[in-house]
Design a protein around this motif. Structure first.
Motif, PDB file in Angstrom:
ATOM      1  N   GLU A 116       0.982  -1.072  -0.053  1.00  0.00           N
ATOM      2  CA  GLU A 116      -0.007   0.042  -0.035  1.00  0.00           C
ATOM      3  C   GLU A 116       0.854   1.314  -0.072  1.00  0.00           C
ATOM      4  O   GLU A 116       0.598   2.243  -0.471  1.00  0.00           O
ATOM      5  CB  GLU A 116      -1.025  -0.010   1.339  1.00  0.00           C
ATOM      6  N   SER A 117       1.881   1.280   0.792  1.00  0.00           N
ATOM      7  CA  SER A 117       2.742   2.222   0.754  1.00  0.00           C
ATOM      8  C   SER A 117       3.514   2.658  -0.367  1.00  0.00           C
ATOM      9  O   SER A 117       3.553   3.806  -0.865  1.00  0.00           O
ATOM     10  CB  SER A 117       3.839   2.272   1.823  1.00  0.00           C
ATOM     11  N   ALA A 118       3.844   1.581  -1.126  1.00  0.00           N
ATOM     12  CA  ALA A 118       4.435   1.650  -2.271  1.00  0.00           C
ATOM     13  C   ALA A 118       3.510   2.170  -3.390  1.00  0.00           C
ATOM     14  O   ALA A 118       3.837   2.845  -4.497  1.00  0.00           O
ATOM     15  CB  ALA A 118       5.023   0.405  -2.762  1.00  0.00           C
ATOM     16  N   GLY A 173      12.422  -6.705  -5.648  1.00  0.00           N
ATOM     17  CA  GLY A 173      12.666  -5.800  -4.368  1.00  0.00           C
ATOM     18  C   GLY A 173      11.874  -6.360  -3.300  1.00  0.00           C
ATOM     19  O   GLY A 173      11.322  -5.394  -2.514  1.00  0.00           O
ATOM     20  N   ALA A 174      11.777  -7.668  -3.014  1.00  0.00           N
ATOM     21  CA  ALA A 174      11.209  -8.321  -2.105  1.00  0.00           C
ATOM     22  C   ALA A 174       9.572  -7.909  -1.938  1.00  0.00           C
ATOM     23  O   ALA A 174       9.218  -7.712  -0.834  1.00  0.00           O
ATOM     24  CB  ALA A 174      11.917  -8.063  -0.442  1.00  0.00           C
ATOM     25  N   VAL A 181       4.328  -4.455  -7.438  1.00  0.00           N
ATOM     26  CA  VAL A 181       3.034  -3.706  -6.986  1.00  0.00           C
ATOM     27  C   VAL A 181       2.049  -3.507  -7.894  1.00  0.00           C
ATOM     28  O   VAL A 181       0.827  -3.685  -7.534  1.00  0.00           O
ATOM     29  CB  VAL A 181       3.663  -2.236  -6.246  1.00  0.00           C
ATOM     30  N   LEU A 182       2.428  -2.814  -9.036  1.00  0.00           N
ATOM     31  CA  LEU A 182       1.478  -2.763 -10.087  1.00  0.00           C
ATOM     32  C   LEU A 182       0.896  -3.783 -10.918  1.00  0.00           C
ATOM     33  O   LEU A 182      -0.217  -3.718 -11.320  1.00  0.00           O
ATOM     34  CB  LEU A 182       2.076  -1.598 -11.352  1.00  0.00           C
TER      35      LEU A 182
END
Length: 251
Positions: A9-11, A77-78, A85-86
């Motif tokens: 969510e942060s990313a 990136g783990a 993310v996307l």
């Protein structure tokens, strides 16, 4: 799992404003399809989440789980990189001509290249296995010993998986740092021998201490009778994150 979801969510929020800007703890840099900074805890969370998937894929497809997890950590990136993310793409797999599913565009070797997009991260893990299995230039890999992660890492680079000349070294370093080959041993029913670094261990009487799994600033400060503030000041640490293998000044 909760920690990873929070990182996702942060990313996502960060990516909306600037796809090239990432804000993570200053510990370890993972650089393949993207460049991100992650904490040891984030990597360990990632391993805990996907190790069973990697072991299952090893059994079904014959790819070492250490290689699967190592590539997943490096390429995604783990789980915090933009592509993961996307697009739930944990292995940086591009569209290629045989892909008819959804996709996203992302700058890699060239601008706005086409990368595969998945509904779930597990689909990325399965597609990664099928991708390697069905391409003839990767076939020599499947003739290697199932737990020979070093030859697999070098073979992936030689077969064209990555353009980075240091890709095998990065992959091997991740596998050995987090002892991912223990999962190969579990699948093969072999005893796992903990690897010890060839480097001279740092003594408690030394001015340096090498961070081991499970160490925290608090535990190290107690071990050497030093305050956490002094420990952070001696080592120019801005937060509470540490990396396994990191050398710290303790005197």
């Amino acid at each position: 799992m909760k920690a990873i979801e929070e990182n996702y969510e942060s990313a996502k929020e960060n990516d909306k404003s600037n796809r090239n800007q990432t804000v993570y703890s200053k510990t370890e840099i993972l650089e393949a399809t993207t460049r991100v900074k992650v904490t040891t805890a984030m990597v360990l969370d990632y391993i805990a989440t996907y190790k069973e998937v990697a072991k299952s894929n090893m059994r079904q497809y014959g790819i070492p789980s250490s290689i699967i997890l190592g590539q997943g950590i490096l390429e995604s990136g783990a789980g915090t990189g933009p592509l993961s993310v996307l697009a739930n793409n944990h292995f940086g797999i591009k569209c290629h001509k045989d892909w008819s599913g959804p996709s996203v565009n992302y700058d890699d070797d060239a601008e706005q290249e086409c990368f595969r997009k998945y509904d779930k991260s597990m689909e990325s893990y399965q597609d990664h296995a099928i991708f390697l299995l069905n391409r003839p230039w990767y076939r020599p890999l499947f003739e290697l010993e199932k737990d020979d992660y070093k030859l697999w890492a070098k073979g992936l680079k030689n077969a064209g998986y990555a353009t980075d000349p240091k890709y095998p070294d990065k992959l091997i370093a991740i596998i050995e740092r987090y002892q991912l080959n223990q999962y190969d041993a579990e699948v093969l029913g072999k005893d796992f021998v903990v690897q010890v670094s060839n480097e001279k261990p740092v003594s408690f009487n030394s001015d340096l201490y090498q961070v081991a799994p499970g160490d925290t600033l608090y535990s190290i400060s107690k071990k050497f009778n030093i305050s956490i503030d002094d420990l952070k000041r001696y080592n120019d640490i801005q937060d509470n994150s540490l990396s396994i293998g990191q050398n710290l000044k303790v005197k």
